[in-house]
Scaffold this motif. Sequence first.
Motif, PDB file in Angstrom:
ATOM      1  N   LYS A 299     -46.909 -14.398 -15.104  1.00  0.00           N
ATOM      2  CA  LYS A 299     -46.347 -15.628 -14.486  1.00  0.00           C
ATOM      3  C   LYS A 299     -45.184 -15.949 -14.917  1.00  0.00           C
ATOM      4  O   LYS A 299     -44.932 -17.134 -13.959  1.00  0.00           O
ATOM      5  CB  LYS A 299     -47.735 -16.576 -14.782  1.00  0.00           C
ATOM      6  N   GLU A 300     -44.252 -16.359 -16.499  1.00  0.00           N
ATOM      7  CA  GLU A 300     -43.978 -16.832 -16.771  1.00  0.00           C
ATOM      8  C   GLU A 300     -42.664 -16.248 -16.342  1.00  0.00           C
ATOM      9  O   GLU A 300     -41.139 -17.057 -16.616  1.00  0.00           O
ATOM     10  CB  GLU A 300     -43.433 -18.017 -17.369  1.00  0.00           C
ATOM     11  N   VAL A 301     -42.148 -15.156 -16.309  1.00  0.00           N
ATOM     12  CA  VAL A 301     -41.324 -14.327 -15.869  1.00  0.00           C
ATOM     13  C   VAL A 301     -40.542 -14.500 -14.358  1.00  0.00           C
ATOM     14  O   VAL A 301     -40.871 -14.029 -13.847  1.00  0.00           O
ATOM     15  CB  VAL A 301     -41.640 -12.810 -16.390  1.00  0.00           C
ATOM     16  N   PRO A 302     -39.187 -14.440 -14.825  1.00  0.00           N
ATOM     17  CA  PRO A 302     -38.049 -14.575 -13.174  1.00  0.00           C
ATOM     18  C   PRO A 302     -38.155 -12.946 -12.795  1.00  0.00           C
ATOM     19  O   PRO A 302     -37.958 -11.768 -13.767  1.00  0.00           O
ATOM     20  CB  PRO A 302     -36.854 -15.116 -13.861  1.00  0.00           C
ATOM     21  N   ASN A 303     -37.487 -13.394 -11.877  1.00  0.00           N
ATOM     22  CA  ASN A 303     -36.909 -12.378 -11.062  1.00  0.00           C
ATOM     23  C   ASN A 303     -36.423 -10.559 -11.735  1.00  0.00           C
ATOM     24  O   ASN A 303     -35.871 -10.022 -11.188  1.00  0.00           O
ATOM     25  CB  ASN A 303     -36.578 -12.048  -9.544  1.00  0.00           C
ATOM     26  N   SER A 304     -35.744 -11.854 -12.850  1.00  0.00           N
ATOM     27  CA  SER A 304     -34.428 -10.685 -13.026  1.00  0.00           C
ATOM     28  C   SER A 304     -35.021  -9.621 -14.201  1.00  0.00           C
ATOM     29  O   SER A 304     -33.699  -9.101 -14.723  1.00  0.00           O
ATOM     30  CB  SER A 304     -33.516 -11.777 -13.890  1.00  0.00           C
ATOM     31  N   VAL A 305     -35.989  -9.782 -14.632  1.00  0.00           N
ATOM     32  CA  VAL A 305     -36.748  -9.283 -15.509  1.00  0.00           C
ATOM     33  C   VAL A 305     -37.240  -7.244 -14.713  1.00  0.00           C
ATOM     34  O   VAL A 305     -37.660  -8.019 -13.542  1.00  0.00           O
ATOM     35  CB  VAL A 305     -37.684  -9.326 -16.179  1.00  0.00           C
ATOM     36  N   ASP A 306     -36.810  -6.531 -15.006  1.00  0.00           N
ATOM     37  CA  ASP A 306     -37.333  -5.810 -13.801  1.00  0.00           C
ATOM     38  C   ASP A 306     -38.736  -4.288 -14.705  1.00  0.00           C
ATOM     39  O   ASP A 306     -39.156  -3.996 -13.997  1.00  0.00           O
ATOM     40  CB  ASP A 306     -35.695  -4.337 -14.681  1.00  0.00           C
ATOM     41  N   LEU A 307     -39.108  -4.452 -15.955  1.00  0.00           N
ATOM     42  CA  LEU A 307     -40.309  -4.213 -16.526  1.00  0.00           C
ATOM     43  C   LEU A 307     -40.259  -5.019 -17.705  1.00  0.00           C
ATOM     44  O   LEU A 307     -39.432  -5.430 -18.553  1.00  0.00           O
ATOM     45  CB  LEU A 307     -39.827  -3.302 -16.810  1.00  0.00           C
ATOM     46  N   VAL A 308     -41.686  -5.110 -17.760  1.00  0.00           N
ATOM     47  CA  VAL A 308     -42.262  -6.219 -19.012  1.00  0.00           C
ATOM     48  C   VAL A 308     -43.443  -4.826 -19.909  1.00  0.00           C
ATOM     49  O   VAL A 308     -43.908  -4.360 -19.217  1.00  0.00           O
ATOM     50  CB  VAL A 308     -43.273  -7.516 -18.101  1.00  0.00           C
ATOM     51  N   LEU A 309     -43.370  -5.043 -20.904  1.00  0.00           N
ATOM     52  CA  LEU A 309     -44.289  -3.764 -21.464  1.00  0.00           C
ATOM     53  C   LEU A 309     -45.436  -4.839 -22.315  1.00  0.00           C
ATOM     54  O   LEU A 309     -44.684  -6.595 -23.033  1.00  0.00           O
ATOM     55  CB  LEU A 309     -43.571  -3.444 -22.606  1.00  0.00           C
ATOM     56  N   SER A 310     -45.737  -4.780 -22.175  1.00  0.00           N
ATOM     57  CA  SER A 310     -47.330  -5.420 -22.856  1.00  0.00           C
ATOM     58  C   SER A 310     -48.516  -5.307 -23.926  1.00  0.00           C
ATOM     59  O   SER A 310     -48.554  -3.864 -23.424  1.00  0.00           O
ATOM     60  CB  SER A 310     -48.261  -6.487 -21.169  1.00  0.00           C
ATOM     61  N   GLY A 311     -49.313  -5.914 -24.022  1.00  0.00           N
ATOM     62  CA  GLY A 311     -50.647  -5.053 -24.863  1.00  0.00           C
ATOM     63  C   GLY A 311     -51.879  -5.915 -25.072  1.00  0.00           C
ATOM     64  O   GLY A 311     -51.600  -6.516 -23.724  1.00  0.00           O
ATOM     65  N   HIS A 312     -52.422  -6.313 -26.085  1.00  0.00           N
ATOM     66  CA  HIS A 312     -53.340  -7.666 -26.003  1.00  0.00           C
ATOM     67  C   HIS A 312     -54.729  -7.088 -25.513  1.00  0.00           C
ATOM     68  O   HIS A 312     -55.583  -7.693 -26.000  1.00  0.00           O
ATOM     69  CB  HIS A 312     -52.206  -8.724 -25.568  1.00  0.00           C
ATOM     70  N   THR A 313     -54.766  -6.318 -24.682  1.00  0.00           N
ATOM     71  CA  THR A 313     -56.247  -6.071 -23.650  1.00  0.00           C
ATOM     72  C   THR A 313     -56.822  -4.934 -24.333  1.00  0.00           C
ATOM     73  O   THR A 313     -58.204  -5.181 -23.841  1.00  0.00           O
ATOM     74  CB  THR A 313     -55.845  -5.915 -22.008  1.00  0.00           C
ATOM     75  N   HIS A 314     -56.055  -4.412 -25.491  1.00  0.00           N
ATOM     76  CA  HIS A 314     -57.945  -3.197 -25.371  1.00  0.00           C
ATOM     77  C   HIS A 314     -57.849  -2.501 -24.354  1.00  0.00           C
ATOM     78  O   HIS A 314     -58.966  -1.323 -24.147  1.00  0.00           O
ATOM     79  CB  HIS A 314     -57.845  -3.710 -26.070  1.00  0.00           C
ATOM     80  N   GLY A 315     -56.961  -2.514 -23.770  1.00  0.00           N
ATOM     81  CA  GLY A 315     -57.716  -1.783 -21.703  1.00  0.00           C
ATOM     82  C   GLY A 315     -59.502  -1.955 -21.820  1.00  0.00           C
ATOM     83  O   GLY A 315     -60.182  -1.250 -20.767  1.00  0.00           O
ATOM     84  N   GLY A 316     -59.732  -3.249 -22.562  1.00  0.00           N
ATOM     85  CA  GLY A 316     -61.233  -3.138 -22.322  1.00  0.00           C
ATOM     86  C   GLY A 316     -61.975  -2.875 -24.195  1.00  0.00           C
ATOM     87  O   GLY A 316     -63.277  -3.465 -23.987  1.00  0.00           O
ATOM     88  N   GLN A 317     -61.519  -2.244 -24.097  1.00  0.00           N
ATOM     89  CA  GLN A 317     -62.060  -0.989 -25.358  1.00  0.00           C
ATOM     90  C   GLN A 317     -63.116  -0.693 -25.450  1.00  0.00           C
ATOM     91  O   GLN A 317     -63.669   0.592 -25.215  1.00  0.00           O
ATOM     92  CB  GLN A 317     -61.983  -2.550 -26.464  1.00  0.00           C
ATOM     93  N   LEU A 318     -64.542  -1.244 -24.605  1.00  0.00           N
ATOM     94  CA  LEU A 318     -65.540  -0.661 -24.518  1.00  0.00           C
ATOM     95  C   LEU A 318     -66.186  -1.348 -22.827  1.00  0.00           C
ATOM     96  O   LEU A 318     -66.338  -2.588 -22.691  1.00  0.00           O
ATOM     97  CB  LEU A 318     -66.504  -1.351 -25.503  1.00  0.00           C
ATOM     98  N   ILE A 319     -66.390  -0.679 -22.171  1.00  0.00           N
ATOM     99  CA  ILE A 319     -67.175  -0.480 -21.141  1.00  0.00           C
ATOM    100  C   ILE A 319     -68.459  -1.239 -21.412  1.00  0.00           C
ATOM    101  O   ILE A 319     -68.993  -1.279 -22.751  1.00  0.00           O
ATOM    102  CB  ILE A 319     -67.471   0.600 -20.282  1.00  0.00           C
ATOM    103  N   PRO A 320     -68.916  -2.553 -20.549  1.00  0.00           N
ATOM    104  CA  PRO A 320     -68.145  -3.088 -19.477  1.00  0.00           C
ATOM    105  C   PRO A 320     -66.828  -4.374 -20.203  1.00  0.00           C
ATOM    106  O   PRO A 320     -66.982  -5.030 -19.150  1.00  0.00           O
ATOM    107  CB  PRO A 320     -69.337  -3.434 -18.762  1.00  0.00           C
TER     108      PRO A 320
END
Length: 373
Positions: A299-320
């Motif tokens: 949300k804070e990234v300007p349009n001059s950035v082409d690609l953002v690499l993130s993590g944090h979510t663990h993909g949820g790790q355990l459904i649900p």
Amino acid sequence: MNFLLFATIFISVFIIITLYISKRLVKKLHFKQRYKNYFNAFLILNLLGVFGYMVFRYYPIIPNSVYFLLSIPIGVIFLLFSTTVIYDIFSFIIEKGIPNEKRRTFLKKSLDFSSVALAGSINAKAMYNAKHIEQENVTVKIKNLPQSYNLVQISDVHIGGLIDQDFIASLVQRINALNAEVVVITGDLIDTDIRFAQKAVDELKNIQSTYGTYFVTGNHEYFHKVDVLIEYLKSIGIYVLENETVYIGQDDKGFNLAGVHDLFGYRMEQYEPNIEAALQESNPNAPTILLAHQPKFIKEVPNSVDLVLSGHTHGGQLIPFNLLVRLAQPYIKGLHQHNEHTQIYVNKGTGFWGPPMRLGASSEITHFTLVPA
């Protein structure tokens, strides 16, 4: 104080969940009372394990075998809770929708046995999944990129406890086999004090790449003397991007690699992210890749950035649990076109937090091929 508050809330939630499982699943099973008592005793042991986990999580001074036994209950209780919710729904449908008593009793007993079998199966499967790190091969097209690059991302390793020196040594071998030009670590590298994690962290010195290894902070670093960790990583040759940009490549054939501190810095009032400062020294004629731990930083990234690499979510790790993560983060895993100018990739995490369990979201090493659009 923050830890005590978190631990109190964490344990309280698991007490409530355990009571729900006991009342809504165990009590309603068509089993002999003796077996129900065993089941409740099992739930109490798991609850004690959660308490022990919170005591030793940030001070891993116990053997890994004991730590494993203390960490498993978090996942077991959570998956049992999920099973109980499903059981409750089907139990209600059978109770209200089947008028014939014999048929209703038969279906109810079938539901009881299948629910217990399902709970055991998904717990075993989740533990199996956590032992295996999958390699995700991703091709990303980037405008104005003069030539292709080979980049490897790891994220959310959470060194400490079960994520030990042997785990990291094996991880480094897999990274080196990919012959990366750049390796990036997008936060939550450690989950304990550096004095407990030093041997494991030192294995990262063995990562081989053309242009080096780059790191940005995640929220968990702020729990363990973030300033000390940053300085230690620098001392072993890992480049910590502190709201800054480096140029990757030679002459005019490369790209900007920028990195910001985690959003948690706002709450801690130190090491805060600053996208303007991060991009200040970037080459305006080259594409830009940004490392930011949490996907919602986009949300804070300007349009001059082409690609953002993130993590944090663990993909949820355990459904649900992924459904809850979606309430806080705009993206959970994988590659997304955020807008006309910017793409974002969310790594599902290379390690795990809490129980050594994953269901519906494998651990991953991401191998990127960056190509000209």
